[in-house]
Write a protein that holds these residues in place. Structure first.
Motif, PDB file in Angstrom:
ATOM      1  N   ILE B  54       2.931  16.983  13.823  1.00 17.71           N
ATOM      2  CA  ILE B  54       1.695  17.440  14.484  1.00 17.71           C
ATOM      3  C   ILE B  54       0.458  16.957  13.719  1.00 17.71           C
ATOM      4  O   ILE B  54      -0.376  16.228  14.251  1.00 17.71           O
ATOM      5  N   LEU B  58      -1.310  13.399  14.860  1.00 22.14           N
ATOM      6  CA  LEU B  58      -2.166  13.796  15.988  1.00 22.14           C
ATOM      7  C   LEU B  58      -3.461  14.531  15.607  1.00 22.14           C
ATOM      8  O   LEU B  58      -4.444  14.469  16.332  1.00 22.14           O
ATOM      9  N   VAL B  59      -3.454  15.233  14.499  1.00 22.05           N
ATOM     10  CA  VAL B  59      -4.599  16.104  14.189  1.00 22.05           C
ATOM     11  C   VAL B  59      -5.575  15.451  13.215  1.00 22.05           C
ATOM     12  O   VAL B  59      -6.791  15.591  13.359  1.00 22.05           O
ATOM     13  N   LYS B 277      -7.598  22.746  19.074  1.00 23.36           N
ATOM     14  CA  LYS B 277      -7.190  21.326  19.002  1.00 23.36           C
ATOM     15  C   LYS B 277      -5.806  21.196  18.375  1.00 23.36           C
ATOM     16  O   LYS B 277      -4.988  20.376  18.793  1.00 23.36           O
ATOM     17  N   TYR B 278      -5.540  22.017  17.345  1.00 23.39           N
ATOM     18  CA  TYR B 278      -4.226  21.950  16.678  1.00 23.39           C
ATOM     19  C   TYR B 278      -3.128  22.380  17.651  1.00 23.39           C
ATOM     20  O   TYR B 278      -2.080  21.736  17.751  1.00 23.39           O
ATOM     21  N   ALA B 281      -2.357  19.744  20.121  1.00 25.69           N
ATOM     22  CA  ALA B 281      -1.522  18.687  19.529  1.00 25.69           C
ATOM     23  C   ALA B 281      -0.077  19.168  19.401  1.00 25.69           C
ATOM     24  O   ALA B 281       0.875  18.410  19.589  1.00 25.69           O
ATOM     25  N   ASP B 284       1.814  18.523  22.450  1.00 24.44           N
ATOM     26  CA  ASP B 284       1.928  17.108  22.841  1.00 24.44           C
ATOM     27  C   ASP B 284       3.420  16.738  22.921  1.00 24.44           C
ATOM     28  O   ASP B 284       4.216  17.137  22.066  1.00 24.44           O
TER      29      ASP B 284
END
Lengths: 278, 349
Positions: B54, B58-59, B277-278, B281, B284
């Protein structure tokens, strides 16, 4: 006398102790009087319910009894194994003395939890001891998750502390006193019993108390070697904190454990004749 | 003070005042370009996989970096509850099981999560989440057994009572609440029937039940021959199989209790935008598949289909087993009582 500037260094240490030890204990004492609520976590109160719960349920008495028995047994075994070893180390003039001391101290280089994992490998089914026993005698040894495993594990944690404390006690007793006793006709055993033992007794008491306190508060060893079925006070306290989030009852358990340890330690001190006390 | 030679109030105070000068360089924090947020999570494999699947891929590219607050779940939940009245709480994202997420929502301390805040929530399997809980991973609880020593695969929780397995039944102690729900489902037809669950668990205990102090400790006994049968998550079975432990999974005919774990955001989280946002992700497909591959947990989103060996290992049988979501309104209230009973009657029994 003019104050020494070095004394200033006592200030930070005093503040650290006051802040990090006394203040949390005060907070814990306050929590122990609160009420538990699964949603609210704690409800402010001044109730003795958490202490009463401990003293009115046989289960908790049983856990306390197990804890005291393990701590006493480990302390006795530590004395039995540590005394001769410490005495020999103190009196030896061998050039290997430093190396021998290092061997005693070596286990302290590794954290007690890591050492316990080593015991787990030894005690496990089809582990080192079990495989050896099957190979030699055709018999399985199932030591893992037994009281014996907990006693052996705690003994291994406490023994270096016992040996180091006793060794310094014996170092402090002039060996010429024993030589004088032997010169006057006492056998080595009698010289030890009549001269060294009374002088060493206050130090032996301190070493025993140290081992007893460590045994009463043992956490990692009972959890890892005793498993969930072997109940001692420190793991029980953590269960209440970690499984139920019951902070008030955990705080009460902490104080009960501390008070019991203090009480038994004071009792042990009373048992040592007054003239031999430190 | 007068009795201690050389010890005066003035010198002690001087020492106290001088102390910060000695430690102040250590207090200087790193001024970084990235924005940070606090992630309260479990340690070990889970935390490592969060970083690998993650955060790193992505973050970080969003200019965010997680400050990890690793530990057990109950203290984390306790921290959220204890700081509920503070304007700024200590955690931004809190990893919890669904049972605890419900309890926190019940306490009114959680931020509502919507697809407007977290776009990937739109693809979450509805049954697994709630208005305040974003599910991350899930796995059904199955009967674990040794395919080497158990000749006919178990069919229900009731197999744990079979005298053939006396002294050979075992599972990690920390799963006790889910095992109790499985016992209730078997004996009373409902995961909420804790009266029947207590009766049947007492019998399992009498059949020589072995309890292990951690989840990881529950696998090797299948290899050493210490146990033949137990209860576990399907995810763990695939992890143990990958580690070379001969163990298999059987789906109980009465149904499988579901383990669901995910993330919540406290109302007083200092950096809610970063938290959203985390979590986005985390949902995802790439991150979800990473957890399935490495940890054996099933994806909680509809757009991350499994393929290859993972799909084979984690496939549910045909016909599909009954999957039972715990009744959180009940579990929240009864868990402390069951924990107390378990400690006194099963661990100590």
């Amino acid at each position: 006398m003019k104050p020494s500037p070095a004394i200033a260094f006592l200030g930070p240490a005093t503040c650290v102790v006051a802040l990090l030890l006394v203040a949390p204990l005060g907070l814990l004492a306050r929590y122990s009087l609160n009420k538990y609520d699964p949603t609210e976590l704690m409800i402010e109160a001044a109730t003795p319910a958490n202490y009463l719960r401990f003293f009115t349920e046989a289960f908790y008495w049983d856990v306390m009894r197990t804890t005291i028995v393990v701590a006493l047994l480990v302390t006795c075994l530590c004395l039995l194994l540590g005394l001769p070893l410490a005495y020999r180390l103190a009196r030896t003039t061998s050039r290997w003395k430093s190396a021998m001391m290092l061997v005693v101290v070596l286990p302290l280089f590794i954290g007690s939890t890591v050492r316990t994992v080593g015991w787990m490998i030894l005690f496990a089914q089809r582990g080192v001891l079990d495989s050896l026993s099957v190979w030699l005698f055709g018999l399985h040894i199932d030591l893992m998750y037994t009281p014996s495993a907990v006693v052996i594990g705690t003994l291994s944690v406490n023994l270096p502390f016992m040996v180091l404390t006793l060794q310094s006690v014996f170092e402090g007793i002039d060996s010429r006193l024993e030589e004088a006793a032997q010169g006057l006709g006492a056998a080595p055993g009698r010289a030890f019993w009549k001269i060294v033992w009374p002088l060493a007794l206050p130090g032996v008491g301190i070493a025993a108390v140290l081992s007893f306190i460590l045994g009463m508060n043992a956490y990692a060893t009972p959890v890892l070697l005793g498993g969930p079925r072997f109940q001692m006070m420190a793991p029980l306290l953590f269960w209440e904190f970690n499984t139920n989030n019951n902070w008030p009852f955990s705080a009460a358990l902490g104080f009960i454990l501390m008070a019991t340890t203090l009480l038994l330690t004071t009792l042990a001190n009373v048992l040592i004749p007054r003239r031999y006390r430190a | 003070m007068r009795n201690v030679p050389g010890f005066s109030r003035r010198t002690v105070l001087a020492g106290v005042l001088a102390a910060p000068a000695l430690v102040s360089p250590a207090l200087v924090t790193r001024a970084g370009a990235t924005e940070t947020f606090v992630l309260g999570t479990w340690g070990g494999d889970y935390q490592r996989l969060q970083l690998e699947n993650i955060e790193l891929p992505l973050v970080r590219q969003l200019g965010l970096e997680a400050v990890i607050d690793a530990g057990d779940e109950a203290p984390r939940v306790g921290k959220v509850l204890a700081t509920r009245r503070l304007p700024r709480g200590p955690l931004d994202v809190v990893c919890v099981q669904a049972v605890q997420a419900y309890a926190l929502a019940d306490a009114g301390v959680l931020e509502e999560l919507t697809p407007e805040k977290i776009p990937n929530l739109a693809r979450v399997k509805q049954a697994l989440g709630t208005a305040t809980f974003a599910p991350h991973i899930w796995s059904p609880q199955i009967v674990s057994y040794s395919p080497e020593r158990v000749t006919s695969p178990p069919t229900s929780f009731g197999d744990l009572l079979d005298p053939r397995y006396n002294g050979k039944v075992g599972f990690p102690d920390n799963n006790f609440f889910y095992v109790m729900m499985a016992a209730g489902l078997f004996a009373g037809g409902s995961a909420n029937d804790f009266v029947k669950a207590k009766e049947v668990m007492t019998k399992v205990n009498a059949n020589g039940l072995r309890l292990y102090p951690s989840t990881d400790a529950g696998g090797p006994p299948f290899k050493t021959g210490e146990i033949d049968i137990g209860m576990m998550w399907l995810a763990r079975i695939s992890m143990w199989q990958n580690a070379g432990i001969p163990v298999a999974a059987a789906f109980p005919k009465e149904g499988c209790i579901l383990y669901v774990s995910g993330m919540v955001v406290p109302k007083n989280a200092p950096n809610k935008e970063a938290a959203f946002k985390y979590i986005n992700a985390m949902l995802d497909p790439a991150a979800q598949l990473g957890f399935a591959r490495n940890m054996g947990y099933l994806p909680t989103v509809t757009n991350a289909p499994l393929t290859g060996k993972v799909a084979e290992q984690l496939a549910l049988p045909d016909p599909a087993p009954k999957l039972i979501m715990p009744d959180f309104a009940v579990t929240t209230k009864i868990q402390p009582e069951i924990a107390d009973w378990w400690k006194k009657s099963i661990q100590h029994g």
